[in-house]
Design a protein around this motif. Structure first.
Motif, short mmCIF file in Angstrom:
data_model
loop_
_atom_site.label_atom_id
_atom_site.label_comp_id
_atom_site.label_asym_id
_atom_site.label_seq_id
_atom_site.Cartn_x
_atom_site.Cartn_y
_atom_site.Cartn_z
N GLY A 369 -1.23 -4.01 0.23
CA GLY A 369 -0.85 -5.34 -0.23
C GLY A 369 -1.83 -6.44 0.11
O GLY A 369 -1.51 -7.62 -0.03
N LEU A 370 -3.04 -6.10 0.53
CA LEU A 370 -4.01 -7.15 0.89
C LEU A 370 -4.31 -8.04 -0.30
O LEU A 370 -4.42 -9.26 -0.16
CB LEU A 370 -5.31 -6.51 1.42
N LEU A 371 -4.43 -7.46 -1.48
CA LEU A 371 -4.75 -8.24 -2.68
C LEU A 371 -3.63 -9.23 -3.00
O LEU A 371 -3.89 -10.34 -3.49
CB LEU A 371 -4.99 -7.30 -3.86
N ALA A 372 -2.39 -8.85 -2.73
CA ALA A 372 -1.26 -9.76 -2.98
C ALA A 372 -1.15 -10.82 -1.89
O ALA A 372 -0.84 -11.98 -2.18
CB ALA A 372 0.03 -8.95 -3.05
N LYS A 373 -1.40 -10.44 -0.64
CA LYS A 373 -1.26 -11.38 0.47
C LYS A 373 -2.43 -12.35 0.54
O LYS A 373 -2.24 -13.56 0.72
CB LYS A 373 -1.16 -10.58 1.78
N LEU A 374 -3.66 -11.83 0.40
CA LEU A 374 -4.87 -12.65 0.49
C LEU A 374 -5.74 -12.33 -0.72
O LEU A 374 -6.64 -11.49 -0.63
CB LEU A 374 -5.62 -12.37 1.80
N PRO A 375 -5.51 -12.97 -1.84
CA PRO A 375 -6.18 -12.58 -3.09
C PRO A 375 -7.71 -12.65 -3.02
O PRO A 375 -8.39 -11.76 -3.55
CB PRO A 375 -5.63 -13.57 -4.11
N ALA A 376 -8.26 -13.66 -2.39
CA ALA A 376 -9.72 -13.79 -2.35
C ALA A 376 -10.34 -12.69 -1.49
O ALA A 376 -11.31 -12.04 -1.90
CB ALA A 376 -10.11 -15.17 -1.81
N LEU A 377 -9.78 -12.47 -0.31
CA LEU A 377 -10.31 -11.44 0.57
C LEU A 377 -10.11 -10.06 -0.04
O LEU A 377 -11.02 -9.22 -0.03
CB LEU A 377 -9.64 -11.52 1.95
N GLY A 378 -8.93 -9.82 -0.59
CA GLY A 378 -8.66 -8.54 -1.24
C GLY A 378 -9.56 -8.31 -2.45
O GLY A 378 -10.03 -7.20 -2.69
N GLY A 379 -9.81 -9.37 -3.22
CA GLY A 379 -10.70 -9.25 -4.38
C GLY A 379 -12.13 -8.95 -4.00
O GLY A 379 -12.80 -8.14 -4.65
N LEU A 380 -12.60 -9.58 -2.94
CA LEU A 380 -13.96 -9.30 -2.47
C LEU A 380 -14.08 -7.87 -1.95
O LEU A 380 -15.09 -7.20 -2.18
CB LEU A 380 -14.35 -10.30 -1.38
N LEU A 381 -13.04 -7.39 -1.26
CA LEU A 381 -13.05 -6.00 -0.79
C LEU A 381 -13.07 -5.04 -1.97
O LEU A 381 -13.77 -4.02 -1.95
CB LEU A 381 -11.84 -5.73 0.10
N LEU A 382 -12.34 -5.37 -3.02
CA LEU A 382 -12.34 -4.55 -4.23
C LEU A 382 -13.73 -4.51 -4.85
O LEU A 382 -14.25 -3.44 -5.21
CB LEU A 382 -11.32 -5.10 -5.22
N PHE A 383 -14.36 -5.68 -4.97
CA PHE A 383 -15.71 -5.74 -5.55
C PHE A 383 -16.70 -4.93 -4.72
O PHE A 383 -17.50 -4.14 -5.25
CB PHE A 383 -16.19 -7.19 -5.63
#
Length: 499
Positions: A369-383
């Motif tokens: 749920g990192l992308l839902a909780k912290l969208p910017a941090l989760g998005g960067l981790l995804l990238f």
């Protein structure tokens, strides 16, 4: 004073000031940012005036007598092989200082922390610029001291054994490397790296070349890290502070592969041809082994340790490229070095941010749920994860593709059937890499936020972190879309390695 002298002098002086002057914590952090920032500006100035049409020749050279009794000179210079690594080192050090200034790296005694970081920068920059074997060895050893103390003083709960393991492994490698240097000197009568590279082992006997190459392979292989000499790395990464992990992955590992290309292949080409099959086999084993280890960690393990093991696999592609002894393979190794520094440096920044917010990097505890909780941090981790698995259009793709292309058609003296098998093993490694990153993202980024974290207020990415991370994202995209940013710089120098 030449720019290359300024490049080494500025971080050294800033480090000394941080030690000698009792600055307040905030001012110490600013001093680190300014010192590393001016150093980066000098590196950019060197790149701006670099003659790319003569990238195979040393430029901005310093060459003065140092130890005349044994003909050791303070000899520095940059060519197309070393310039991208110098720029990478200066950039990552500056971004680490910015990250510390932003308060993202919660460190006690920031003056000492940043003094060690800048001393580390001096050693790495000096290693990439040194053109004398003894001077190379001195700078190579300088790096060990600050990294040891960064891990031992600011690391995690297991920092003491991790730091000890790091120093013991790397000192062993340094000792073997020095013996290899002495073998070359006993045959060629010079410590000058440019002379050794220009002669292509002409004055060094075949058996001496093999002995020197094997010693250098082990010495540099420990730093690279080459399987099975990699065992110090996961512990060091897991326990190091975020800045230590970024610099360890981003630039310290490159010292080993750079040494193999610059010295071992250049000065002992016949030894390289005879040992290349073994190097290729070890590289391929490292790729598959690391991917399997990461796949296991992705199920339930430590996120930081997973990224550490991924470095073993990615650097395995770099070593495979070197083992092909072809311009294509070595070009793949060099762009792979840069891509790994950008992408894995970003990954360690992100994992450090995750650990700082959730006080854990255990995948099971994070719970998704990192992308839902912290969208910017989760998005960067995804990238960063997608970039690390080698998606076309991002920097990580080119090193892997060119290393395997080099294995498809290795040097004429090498066994093509063997290297086709190694290429297939590397291809399997790319598939496994995609699998473990997808498995990790499913357990960390996606899914529902667990009850433990759902209601608490946790800050997303702050501006200071963006300043430190956006340049790495930008460069990972730029190098992926236009690999000539690196390959155009290294091309002439790589072709100069071969007689």
């Amino acid at each position: 004073m030449t720019l290359i002298a300024l490049l080494l002098g500025l971080p050294a002086v800033t480090s000394a000031v941080l030690v000698a002057v009792p600055l307040a914590d905030r001012r110490a952090r600013w001093a680190g940012v300014v010192g590393s920032g001016v150093t980066l500006a000098v590196a950019v100035a060197i790149a701006a005036r670099f003659d790319y049409g003569r990238g195979g020749r040393m430029q901005d050279v310093v060459n003065v007598r140092w130890l005349p009794a044994i003909d050791v000179r303070f000899h520095l210079g940059l060519d197309g092989i070393s310039l991208p690594l110098v720029l990478l080192t200066a950039l990552l050090t500056f971004l680490c200082a910015v990250y510390t200034l932003a308060g993202a790296e919660q460190t006690e005694r920031p003056h000492a922390f940043l003094a060690l970081t800048l001393l580390l920068e001096v050693g790495v920059l000096g290693t990439f610029a040194a053109l004398d074997l003894v001077l190379f060895f001195v700078f190579f050893e300088v790096v060990l001291i600050p990294m040891y103390f960064l891990i031992a003083s600011w690391g995690g709960p297991g920092r003491a054994p991790a730091a000890t393991k790091f120093i013991l492994f790397t000192l062993l490698g340094s000792g073997l490397m020095l013996i290899g240097f002495l073998v070359l000197y006993s045959q060629a009568g010079t410590f000058d790296i440019t002379v050794l590279g220009r002669e292509h082992g002409h004055d060094v006997g075949a058996d001496a070349q093999l002995l020197a190459f094997v010693l250098l392979l082990i010495g540099f292989g420990i730093k690279s890290p080459m399987w099975p000499l990699h065992t110090w790395l996961p512990d060091a990464h897991t326990e190091a502070p975020t800045v230590g992990s970024v610099l360890l992955a981003g630039v310290l590992l490159k010292m080993g592969t750079y040494g193999l290309v610059r010295i071992a292949v250049g000065a002992a080409p016949d030894g390289a041809r005879r040992a290349a099959p073994a190097l290729g086999v070890l590289a391929a084993i490292g790729i598959v082994y690391a991917a399997l280890a990461c796949l296991a960690l992705a199920q339930s393990g430590d996120l930081k340790r997973l990224i550490a093991f991924s470095s073993v696999g990615h650097m395995g592609f770099v070593l495979l490229g070197i083992a092909t002894l072809t311009p294509v393979g070595i070009q793949g190794a060099l762009i792979g070095n840069i891509a790994h520094g950008l992408i894995t440096g970003l990954l360690f920044f992100l994992v450090g941010a995750v650990k700082g917010r959730f006080h854990t990097s255990d995948i099971a505890e994070l719970g998704g749920g990192l992308l839902a909780k912290l969208p910017a941090l989760g998005g960067l981790l995804l990238f960063a994860s997608i970039a690390s698995l080698g998606l076309p259009g991002l920097a990580g793709f080119w090193g892997e593709m060119l290393a395997m292309l080099g294995a498809w058609t290795p040097a004429a003296a090498l066994s093509r059937p063997l290297f086709l098998v190694l290429m297939a093993a590397a291809g399997l490694g790319t598939v496994l890499t995609a699998l473990y990153f997808v498995a990790m993202l499913r357990r960390v980024d996606f899914g529902l936020v667990t009850d433990r974290w759902r209601d608490g207020a946790i800050a997303d990415v702050v501006p200071g972190e963006l300043v430190a991370w956006v340049p790495l994202v930008t460069l990972a995209i730029a190098v992926g879309l236009w690999p000539r940013l690196v390959l155009g710089v290294t091309d002439a120098a790589v072709h100069g390695l071969f007689p």
